[in-house]
Design an enzyme around this catalytic site. Structure first.
Site, PDB file in Angstrom:
ATOM      1  N   LYS A 174       0.684  -1.188  -0.004  1.00 16.74           N
ATOM      2  CA  LYS A 174       0.574   0.430  -0.137  1.00 16.74           C
ATOM      3  C   LYS A 174       1.108   1.105  -0.157  1.00 16.74           C
ATOM      4  O   LYS A 174       0.982   2.639  -1.131  1.00 16.74           O
ATOM      5  CB  LYS A 174      -1.204   0.294   1.282  1.00 16.74           C
ATOM      6  CG  LYS A 174      -2.389   0.739   1.230  1.00 16.74           C
ATOM      7  CD  LYS A 174      -2.598   1.217   3.099  1.00 16.74           C
ATOM      8  CE  LYS A 174      -2.685  -0.109   2.840  1.00 16.74           C
ATOM      9  NZ  LYS A 174      -4.174  -0.055   4.608  1.00 16.74           N
ATOM     10  N   SER A 220      -0.658  11.241   5.901  1.00 21.61           N
ATOM     11  CA  SER A 220       0.294  10.521   7.015  1.00 21.61           C
ATOM     12  C   SER A 220       1.382  10.881   6.174  1.00 21.61           C
ATOM     13  O   SER A 220       2.677  11.432   7.187  1.00 21.61           O
ATOM     14  CB  SER A 220       0.213   8.821   7.362  1.00 21.61           C
ATOM     15  OG  SER A 220      -0.258   9.067   8.451  1.00 21.61           O
ATOM     16  N   THR A 246      -9.049   8.843   4.976  1.00 20.41           N
ATOM     17  CA  THR A 246      -8.518   7.553   4.619  1.00 20.41           C
ATOM     18  C   THR A 246     -10.088   7.455   4.293  1.00 20.41           C
ATOM     19  O   THR A 246     -10.395   7.014   3.053  1.00 20.41           O
ATOM     20  CB  THR A 246      -8.706   6.004   5.725  1.00 20.41           C
ATOM     21  OG1 THR A 246      -7.090   7.060   6.307  1.00 20.41           O
ATOM     22  CG2 THR A 246      -8.453   4.985   5.900  1.00 20.41           C
ATOM     23  N   ASP A 253      -5.224   3.343  14.002  1.00 20.51           N
ATOM     24  CA  ASP A 253      -5.645   2.867  13.220  1.00 20.51           C
ATOM     25  C   ASP A 253      -6.936   1.828  13.985  1.00 20.51           C
ATOM     26  O   ASP A 253      -7.323   2.998  15.140  1.00 20.51           O
ATOM     27  CB  ASP A 253      -5.449   1.246  13.318  1.00 20.51           C
ATOM     28  CG  ASP A 253      -5.618  -0.473  12.268  1.00 20.51           C
ATOM     29  OD1 ASP A 253      -5.725   0.524  11.117  1.00 20.51           O
ATOM     30  OD2 ASP A 253      -5.858  -0.830  12.831  1.00 20.51           O
ATOM     31  N   LYS A 280       3.566  -2.408  10.885  1.00 19.97           N
ATOM     32  CA  LYS A 280       1.675  -2.529  12.138  1.00 19.97           C
ATOM     33  C   LYS A 280       2.223  -2.750  13.569  1.00 19.97           C
ATOM     34  O   LYS A 280       3.465  -3.510  13.624  1.00 19.97           O
ATOM     35  CB  LYS A 280       0.901  -3.125  11.179  1.00 19.97           C
ATOM     36  CG  LYS A 280       0.313  -2.767  11.698  1.00 19.97           C
ATOM     37  CD  LYS A 280      -1.058  -1.615  10.787  1.00 19.97           C
ATOM     38  CE  LYS A 280      -2.643  -1.362  11.477  1.00 19.97           C
ATOM     39  NZ  LYS A 280      -2.953  -0.585   9.848  1.00 19.97           N
TER      40      LYS A 280
HETATM   41  P1  NDP Z   1     -12.335   2.971  14.290  1.00 18.34           P
HETATM   42  O1  NDP Z   1     -12.171   1.977  15.704  1.00 18.34           O
HETATM   43  O2  NDP Z   1     -12.264   4.624  14.354  1.00 18.34           O
HETATM   44  O3  NDP Z   1     -13.724   2.455  13.749  1.00 18.34           O
HETATM   45  C1  NDP Z   1     -13.582   1.002  13.433  1.00 18.34           C
HETATM   46  C2  NDP Z   1     -15.198   0.912  13.777  1.00 18.34           C
HETATM   47  O4  NDP Z   1     -15.881  -0.717  13.414  1.00 18.34           O
HETATM   48  C3  NDP Z   1     -16.296   0.685  14.411  1.00 18.34           C
HETATM   49  O5  NDP Z   1     -17.542   1.492  13.982  1.00 18.34           O
HETATM   50  C4  NDP Z   1     -15.895  -0.647  14.883  1.00 18.34           C
HETATM   51  O6  NDP Z   1     -16.813  -0.884  16.626  1.00 18.34           O
HETATM   52  C5  NDP Z   1     -16.373  -1.031  13.950  1.00 18.34           C
HETATM   53  N1  NDP Z   1     -16.026  -2.679  13.989  1.00 18.34           N
HETATM   54  C6  NDP Z   1     -14.303  -2.976  14.643  1.00 18.34           C
HETATM   55  N2  NDP Z   1     -14.000  -4.383  15.121  1.00 18.34           N
HETATM   56  C7  NDP Z   1     -15.351  -4.866  14.300  1.00 18.34           C
HETATM   57  C8  NDP Z   1     -15.728  -6.044  14.066  1.00 18.34           C
HETATM   58  N3  NDP Z   1     -14.783  -7.699  14.895  1.00 18.34           N
HETATM   59  N4  NDP Z   1     -17.410  -6.413  13.896  1.00 18.34           N
HETATM   60  C9  NDP Z   1     -17.557  -5.540  13.800  1.00 18.34           C
HETATM   61  N5  NDP Z   1     -17.191  -4.042  13.876  1.00 18.34           N
HETATM   62  C10 NDP Z   1     -16.587  -4.025  14.114  1.00 18.34           C
HETATM   63  O7  NDP Z   1     -11.234   2.828  13.116  1.00 18.34           O
HETATM   64  P2  NDP Z   1     -10.837   2.783  11.788  1.00 18.34           P
HETATM   65  O8  NDP Z   1     -12.003   3.743  11.773  1.00 18.34           O
HETATM   66  O9  NDP Z   1      -9.988   4.263  11.939  1.00 18.34           O
HETATM   67  O10 NDP Z   1     -10.547   2.400  10.958  1.00 18.34           O
HETATM   68  C11 NDP Z   1     -11.614   1.309  10.655  1.00 18.34           C
HETATM   69  C12 NDP Z   1     -10.853   0.064   9.464  1.00 18.34           C
HETATM   70  O11 NDP Z   1      -9.867   1.007   8.626  1.00 18.34           O
HETATM   71  C13 NDP Z   1      -9.668  -0.938   9.866  1.00 18.34           C
HETATM   72  O12 NDP Z   1      -9.712  -1.941   9.326  1.00 18.34           O
HETATM   73  C14 NDP Z   1      -8.313  -0.319   9.450  1.00 18.34           C
HETATM   74  O13 NDP Z   1      -7.579  -1.004   9.616  1.00 18.34           O
HETATM   75  C15 NDP Z   1      -9.073   0.394   8.164  1.00 18.34           C
HETATM   76  N6  NDP Z   1      -7.920   1.727   7.941  1.00 18.34           N
HETATM   77  C16 NDP Z   1      -8.185   2.512   9.256  1.00 18.34           C
HETATM   78  C17 NDP Z   1      -6.857   3.616   8.326  1.00 18.34           C
HETATM   79  C18 NDP Z   1      -7.416   4.644   9.582  1.00 18.34           C
HETATM   80  O14 NDP Z   1      -6.481   5.773   9.205  1.00 18.34           O
HETATM   81  N7  NDP Z   1      -7.293   4.926  10.917  1.00 18.34           N
HETATM   82  C19 NDP Z   1      -6.454   3.673   7.843  1.00 18.34           C
HETATM   83  C20 NDP Z   1      -6.058   2.944   6.509  1.00 18.34           C
HETATM   84  C21 NDP Z   1      -6.726   1.569   6.916  1.00 18.34           C
HETATM   85  P3  NDP Z   1     -17.204  -1.026  17.599  1.00 18.34           P
HETATM   86  O15 NDP Z   1     -16.880   0.513  17.769  1.00 18.34           O
HETATM   87  O16 NDP Z   1     -19.203  -1.327  18.575  1.00 18.34           O
HETATM   88  O17 NDP Z   1     -15.944  -2.181  17.680  1.00 18.34           O
END
Ligand code: NDP
Length: 448
Positions: free
Chosen positions: A116, A380, A212, A168, A128
């Site tokens: 990526k 970033s 993102t 993350d 990571k």
């Molecule tokens: P956050 O912690 O801000 O949000 C995660 C969201 O996904 C929450 O609503 C959470 O719900 C839900 N979630 C997490 N785990 C589960 C699960 N096992 N089942 C159902 N829902 C789930 O994280 P981000 O938004 O930062 O990250 C989301 C995704 O994006 C990840 O895969 C991350 O690796 C990817 N990502 C993030 C980046 C970033 O800049 N932040 C960059 C690139 C990729 P709940 O609160 O109930 O757990």
């Protein structure tokens, strides 16, 4: 031995040496299977064992994180930092705090990050980290004590020229603030570029928070444009309601689409009037509450408890923005049957291999996370650039830079896929383009 036999032997060795790390195996398979045309065309990659080398992290750090909760009880978590590949730049990749975190998950994320980051066109390697700490339900002071203990070990391994973590799942602005404070205290250096996703008062960059989510929608927009279509009037579903989901929803709305459902780990909400983002932001960013509370403010909406949104709410645009393997083959088949035209992955590896197969064989637009969510890490790197220059750019300029990066990644995926005989296949395009730059650099650096 033929290329396929050599690749199979490499994959079985990786499975044996990294036993039990199923997400890591899945991520390796996804890359290795799709780069076969490049391995045939460039035999030096197999001859110089680039595959074996790129699948072995340069360094893996696992450490104890002891801390005291508000009742005075001692808690012990496990911390990880996998410094996967530094061929093209310092290790770069987020930290995840979630109870499911283990070495295999951090390795899958770090492995994806290598390609990526290469695709972004910027000079950043892949890494990571994270912990099995669960920030949910913890007080601010508990989160602070945990972050301080985590950084007390991590600080000796990172640095603006060495390894630059970010957020993350479970690591947002609050956690980055505590981590940065402790780093500054221990290192006795105001080294702004050591972490990204910082607050705006201490070296943070405009648009990093949004990057993102915005980026994965810019990518979707480019895929639609390539087919002579737009987001205007399209019905969309976004999973999750965290950082990536919130800004994906915002950008879909800005570009004329309508998001009618989003979720968290307790279930999903449907609002046919379009998700009210102010309510989601208040619940998630300020009050840290469950998504079910949305219906209190919007009685016309419904909450479906304990269910995953995929395949249950018909949509044309799907943006999985929650977590890995959230869409399986059966759900993907239902999405396609219900009229889904495009999948843009905000999350990392949200579609399992059967789901990817279902999307690709139906001929719908499918953008893997490696390409679609690269806007976060790319911004970033822009934050690091501003830190190095002691500068800060405007929102509009930063957003334009992000958009241009996503357009470039999109075009690179398409031209690479075409070059290697898989026109329109974004998985092949992303993986080969990301891999080749790293592989060629590793060859240039010699056997290290
Ligand atoms: P956050 O912690 O801000 O949000 C995660 C969201 O996904 C929450 O609503 C959470 O719900 C839900 N979630 C997490 N785990 C589960 C699960 N096992 N089942 C159902 N829902 C789930 O994280 P981000 O938004 O930062 O990250 C989301 C995704 O994006 C990840 O895969 C991350 O690796 C990817 N990502 C993030 C980046 C970033 O800049 N932040 C960059 C690139 C990729 P709940 O609160 O109930 O757990």
């Amino acid at each position: 031995m033929g290329v396929q036999k050599r690749v199979d032997a490499i994959l079985s060795t990786i499975a044996r040496r990294n036993a039990g790390e199923s997400e890591f195996h899945q991520a390796v398979h996804e890359v290795v299977d799709s780069i076969a045309p490049a391995l045939v065309k460039h035999p030096e990659y197999l001859d110089l064992k680039i595959l074996e080398r790129v699948c072995e992290p340069e360094r893996q750090i696992i450490f104890r994180v002891p801390w005291e909760d508000d009742r005075g009880e001692i808690q012990v978590n496990r911390g990880f930092r996998v410094e996967f590949n530094s061929a093209i730049g310092p290790y770069k990749g987020g930290l995840r705090f979630h109870p499911s975190v283990n070495l295999g998950i951090i390795k899958f994320l770090g492995f994806e990050q290598i390609f990526k980051n290469s695709l972004t066109g910027q000079a950043i390697g892949g890494g990571k980290g994270g912990s099995d700490f669960d920030p949910k339900g913890k007080s601010d002071r508990e989160v602070m004590r945990f972050c301080q203990s985590f950084m007390t070990e991590l600080f000796r391994h990172i640095g603006e020229q060495t390894d630059v973590p970010a957020g993350d799942i479970g690591v947002g602005g609050r956690e980055i603030g505590y981590l940065f404070g402790q780093y500054k205290r221990l290192a006795n250096r105001y080294e702004a570029g050591v972490l990204t996703g910082k607050g705006l008062t201490y070296g943070g960059a405009l648009v990093r928070t949004e990057a993102t989510g915005y980026g994965c929608v810019f990518f979707a927009d480019e895929m639609l444009k390539a087919k002579g279509d737009t987001l205007e009037g399209k019905r969309a579903v976004v999973s999750g309601s965290g950082n990536v989901a919130i800004y994906a929803i915002q950008k879909i709305h800005q570009l004329g689409g309508k998001v009618i459902a989003c979720s968290d780990s307790s279930g999903y909400i449907v609002d046919e009037n379009g998700i009210n983002l102010e309510t989601v932001k208040r619940l998630k960013e300020v009050e840290r509450k469950r998504i079910s509370e949305y219906v209190t403010a919007h009685p016309g909406a419904t909450f479906v408890a304990g269910r995953n949104v995929w395949g249950e709410v018909p949509c044309q645009i799907a943006a999985p923005c929650a977590t890995q393997n959230e869409i399986n083959g059966e759900q993907a088949a239902k999405m396609v049957a219900n009229g889904c035209l495009l999948v843009t992955e905000g999350a990392n590896m949200p579609s399992n291999p059967e789901a990817i197969e279902a999307f690709q064989s139906a001929g719908i637009c499918y953008a893997p996370g490696k390409a679609a969510n690269a806007g976060g890490v790319a911004t970033s790197a822009l934050e690091m650039q501003q830190n190095a220059a002691r500068d800060s750019w405007t929102f509009d300029y930063s957003e334009q830079r992000l958009k241009q990066i996503m357009v470039n990644i999109h075009n690179t995926c398409l031209t690479t896929a075409e070059e290697y005989g898989a026109p329109g296949n974004y998985v092949v395009g992303a993986n080969i383009a990301g891999f080749r730059k790293v592989a060629d650099t590793m060859i240039a650096h010699g056997l290290i």
